[in-house]
Design a protein around this motif. Structure first.
Motif, mmCIF file in Angstrom:
data_model
loop_
_atom_site.group_PDB
_atom_site.id
_atom_site.type_symbol
_atom_site.label_atom_id
_atom_site.label_comp_id
_atom_site.label_asym_id
_atom_site.label_seq_id
_atom_site.Cartn_x
_atom_site.Cartn_y
_atom_site.Cartn_z
ATOM 1 N N LEU A 198 50.159 56.586 28.872
ATOM 2 C CA LEU A 198 50.213 55.753 30.083
ATOM 3 C C LEU A 198 49.371 54.489 29.947
ATOM 4 N N SER A 199 48.369 54.554 29.070
ATOM 5 C CA SER A 199 47.496 53.399 28.918
ATOM 6 C C SER A 199 48.162 52.287 28.122
ATOM 7 N N HIS A 200 49.184 52.651 27.335
ATOM 8 C CA HIS A 200 49.762 51.599 26.470
ATOM 9 C C HIS A 200 51.284 51.509 26.568
ATOM 10 N N ASN A 201 51.864 52.130 27.622
ATOM 11 C CA ASN A 201 53.314 51.944 27.771
ATOM 12 C C ASN A 201 53.614 50.758 28.681
ATOM 13 N N GLY A 202 52.576 50.096 29.159
ATOM 14 C CA GLY A 202 52.766 48.906 29.994
ATOM 15 C C GLY A 202 52.393 49.124 31.450
ATOM 16 N N LEU A 203 52.289 50.385 31.879
ATOM 17 C CA LEU A 203 52.075 50.700 33.297
ATOM 18 C C LEU A 203 50.842 50.003 33.879
ATOM 19 N N THR A 204 49.715 50.119 33.177
ATOM 20 C CA THR A 204 48.479 49.584 33.777
ATOM 21 C C THR A 204 48.422 48.049 33.706
ATOM 22 N N GLY A 205 49.409 47.467 33.043
ATOM 23 C CA GLY A 205 49.446 45.997 32.973
ATOM 24 C C GLY A 205 50.450 45.389 33.931
ATOM 25 N N THR A 206 51.176 46.205 34.681
ATOM 26 C CA THR A 206 52.218 45.642 35.553
ATOM 27 C C THR A 206 51.596 44.681 36.567
ATOM 28 N N GLY A 207 52.253 43.527 36.705
ATOM 29 C CA GLY A 207 51.787 42.532 37.682
ATOM 30 C C GLY A 207 50.732 41.591 37.145
ATOM 31 N N SER A 236 44.705 51.974 37.088
ATOM 32 C CA SER A 236 43.833 51.744 35.924
ATOM 33 C C SER A 236 42.495 52.451 36.100
ATOM 34 N N GLU A 237 41.908 52.309 37.267
ATOM 35 C CA GLU A 237 40.591 52.920 37.501
ATOM 36 C C GLU A 237 40.686 54.443 37.416
ATOM 37 N N GLY A 238 41.770 55.015 37.955
ATOM 38 C CA GLY A 238 41.956 56.477 37.865
ATOM 39 C C GLY A 238 42.057 56.912 36.414
ATOM 40 N N LEU A 239 42.805 56.156 35.645
ATOM 41 C CA LEU A 239 42.976 56.497 34.224
ATOM 42 C C LEU A 239 41.638 56.384 33.488
ATOM 43 N N LEU A 240 40.904 55.316 33.762
ATOM 44 C CA LEU A 240 39.642 55.092 33.034
ATOM 45 C C LEU A 240 38.615 56.183 33.352
ATOM 46 N N ALA A 291 32.910 38.992 39.417
ATOM 47 C CA ALA A 291 33.366 39.995 40.389
ATOM 48 C C ALA A 291 34.274 41.028 39.724
ATOM 49 N N ARG A 292 35.049 40.562 38.739
ATOM 50 C CA ARG A 292 35.963 41.483 38.045
ATOM 51 C C ARG A 292 35.167 42.524 37.254
ATOM 52 N N PHE A 293 34.179 42.055 36.540
ATOM 53 C CA PHE A 293 33.340 42.973 35.772
ATOM 54 C C PHE A 293 32.530 43.878 36.705
ATOM 55 N N ALA A 294 32.124 43.328 37.855
ATOM 56 C CA ALA A 294 31.341 44.135 38.802
ATOM 57 C C ALA A 294 32.209 45.268 39.351
ATOM 58 N N ARG A 295 33.474 44.969 39.646
ATOM 59 C CA ARG A 295 34.367 46.024 40.152
ATOM 60 C C ARG A 295 34.540 47.113 39.090
ATOM 61 N N PHE A 296 34.706 46.697 37.846
ATOM 62 C CA PHE A 296 34.807 47.659 36.728
ATOM 63 C C PHE A 296 33.561 48.551 36.700
ATOM 64 N N ALA A 297 32.403 47.932 36.854
ATOM 65 C CA ALA A 297 31.133 48.683 36.806
ATOM 66 C C ALA A 297 31.085 49.738 37.906
ATOM 67 N N VAL A 298 31.484 49.326 39.101
ATOM 68 C CA VAL A 298 31.368 50.216 40.260
ATOM 69 C C VAL A 298 32.424 51.322 40.211
ATOM 70 N N LYS A 299 33.672 50.933 39.977
ATOM 71 C CA LYS A 299 34.782 51.901 40.069
ATOM 72 C C LYS A 299 34.869 52.828 38.869
ATOM 73 N N VAL A 300 34.507 52.344 37.702
ATOM 74 C CA VAL A 300 34.698 53.173 36.498
ATOM 75 C C VAL A 300 33.413 53.896 36.109
ATOM 76 N N PHE A 301 32.266 53.231 36.302
ATOM 77 C CA PHE A 301 31.017 53.865 35.850
ATOM 78 C C PHE A 301 30.063 54.195 36.992
ATOM 79 N N GLY A 302 30.501 54.013 38.241
ATOM 80 C CA GLY A 302 29.679 54.418 39.385
ATOM 81 C C GLY A 302 28.390 53.616 39.523
ATOM 82 N N VAL A 303 28.382 52.404 38.985
ATOM 83 C CA VAL A 303 27.207 51.533 39.149
ATOM 84 C C VAL A 303 27.140 51.109 40.619
ATOM 85 N N GLU A 304 25.917 50.996 41.153
ATOM 86 C CA GLU A 304 25.787 50.565 42.545
ATOM 87 C C GLU A 304 25.960 49.045 42.628
#
Ligand code: NZQ
Ligand code: ZN
Length: 396
Positions: free
Chosen positions: A254-263, A221-225, A306-319
């Motif tokens: 790939l974003s909507h065929n189900g792949l990024t939602g597996t698990g 997901s992070e790679g795709l985003l 923590a979930r939103f913080a990971r999104f911030a760091v991994k997708v938008f490079g927030v420190e």
């Protein structure tokens, strides 16, 4: 990781001139007469429709056209399509365009082989696993309908006004999807941006969940985003940047065929909030999501900062601020809005509509959105009708 089934049978034909292969694809499966279903004028203006016709003729197929699909496609046209297919003896449906043309094609295909009134399927009164064969040519990187199990239509009802509703079943995944990134060069800037935002949202709605131990899905997901975040800016700077267009297009699927939602289990709350804006005001789909996401995020992020913080760091490079996870989370929400503004997407409902909905309209949208989940929506954070009114107000 939750148990899951992952079924993506659609044959993807990707690259330059992919759309010229559709005649052979349909003929090789034994079909004879095709409904070519599309939207407005651009296919004619670019001469693309002639190429599609030729590909069918060269493969020995006959066809009938049905244009006129509008964004937020109306079920009434799909019903006309069903009648036309029956009259003409059509045995294969080819959708050409974006999510609207492809979804309208899926609706026709449901109508062709099921006896109940078509609206009952979308109003939750009927279910089916039967659909006529469909294929598609994608002309916009956005919804991922070309490989998704979803069909989204707008229904004009007698008693409830205009409703935007979906029916999801694996049978609706097209047999093939021809995807030529060059076809997206002619997209208006707004549609390129709205499509990119929708692609981001299809993964963000799956990524921001309470699911645990989904490291592989998270990293995909992070790679795709990150890829879409960058490619959108490139495609907007240079609309003929093939690689940027190609990345967007493949990410859309790939974003909507189900792949990024597996698990993990998802329920797409922001889509439900946005669909009500599209139903009531005919708002463009991707833009309805950018107008409301950060208001939703600010209401729910404390359920799992923590979930939103990971999104911030991994997708938008927030420190990462290890002393204050919530600060990092909020910085990520702001980074998302900033990216939306950069690509020219609205970050508020007033921006989206150019006016402010009335209290009564927000109540009605909240009521209808909550009803789609039987009274509440949102697995990350349960939202009642009152919460939804609050989100619409915060999004103004
Ligand atoms: O009307 P035409 O001539 O087709 O023009 C379209 C339309 O005006 C234009 N366009 C498309 N490709 C073009 C182009 N113009 C120039 N050059 C091209 N290459 O773009 C406009 C928007 O098209 P549309 O199909 O409405 O866009 P999109 O792909 O964003 O689809 C939106 C619809 O799909 C639904 C949305 O709710 C909305 O109804 N969704 C479908 C999903 C699914 N089936 O899986 C999932 C999504 O979340 C979404 O809900
Ligand atoms: Zn969407």
């Amino acid at each position: 990781m939750e148990d899951f089934e992952f079924y993506t049978p659609t044959k993807v034909i990707f690259g330059k001139n992919a759309e010229l292969q559709i005649g052979r694809e349909i003929a090789s499966r034994g079909y004879k007469k095709v409904l070519v279903h599309f939207g407005g004028t651009y296919l004619r203006e670019t001469g693309e429709i002639d190429k599609i016709h030729r590909s069918l003729e060269d493969a020995g197929l006959t066809y009938v056209d049905l244009g006129g699909v509008v964004p937020n496609p109306r079920l009434s046209l799909a019903k006309e399509g069903v009648d036309l297919c029956k009259k003409e003896g059509v045995d294969f449906i080819l959708g050409v365009g974006g999510g609207s043309a492809i979804d309208s094609s899926k609706a026709i295909a449901y109508g062709l082989v099921n006896d109940f009134p078509l609206e009952d399927l979308f109003l939750g009164k009927e279910k089916t696993d039967k659909i006529a064969p469909i294929g598609c040519i994608t002309t916009i990187a956005a919804t991922g309908s070309e490989t998704s199990n979803s069909t989204v239509v707008t229904i004009e009802t007698q008693d409830q006004g205009i409703l935007k509703r979906s029916y999801n079943h694996d049978c609706a995944r097209p047999l093939f999807a021809a995807m030529n990134p060059e076809l997206t060069y002619t997209l208006p800037v707004y549609q390129t941006a709205s499509g990119a935002a929708d692609i981001m949202m299809h993964t963000m709605e799956r990524y921001i969940t309470q699911a645990k131990n989904v490291e592989l899905s998270d990293r995909i997901s992070e790679g795709l985003l990150v890829t879409v975040r960058e490619a959108a800016l490139k495609a907007l700077t240079d609309p003929r940047d093939y690689e940027a267009r190609a990345n967007l297009m493949w990410a859309g699927s790939l974003s909507h065929n189900g792949l990024t939602g597996t698990g993990r289990i998802n329920d797409f709350p922001v889509h439900k909030i946005g669909h009500e804006l599209s139903a009531m005001f005919d708002a463009t789909h991707g833009a309805s999501l950018t107008a409301t996401w950060s208001a939703w995020a600010k209401v729910v992020y404390k359920s799992n900062p923590a979930r939103f913080a990971r999104f911030a760091v991994k997708v938008f490079g927030v420190e990462m601020n290890f002393d204050d996870m919530e600060k990092t989370a909020l910085a990520g929400i702001e980074a998302w809005d900033e990216w939306c503004r950069k690509i020219g997407m609205p970050t508020s409902i007033t921006d989206l509509l150019g006016k402010t909905p009335s209290e009564a309209q927000m109540e009605e949208m909240a009521e209808k959105a909550a009803a789609t989940g039987g009274g509440t929506i949102g697995l990350f954070h349960r939202l009642t009708k009152e919460d939804l009114v609050d989100i619409y107000k915060k999004a103004l």
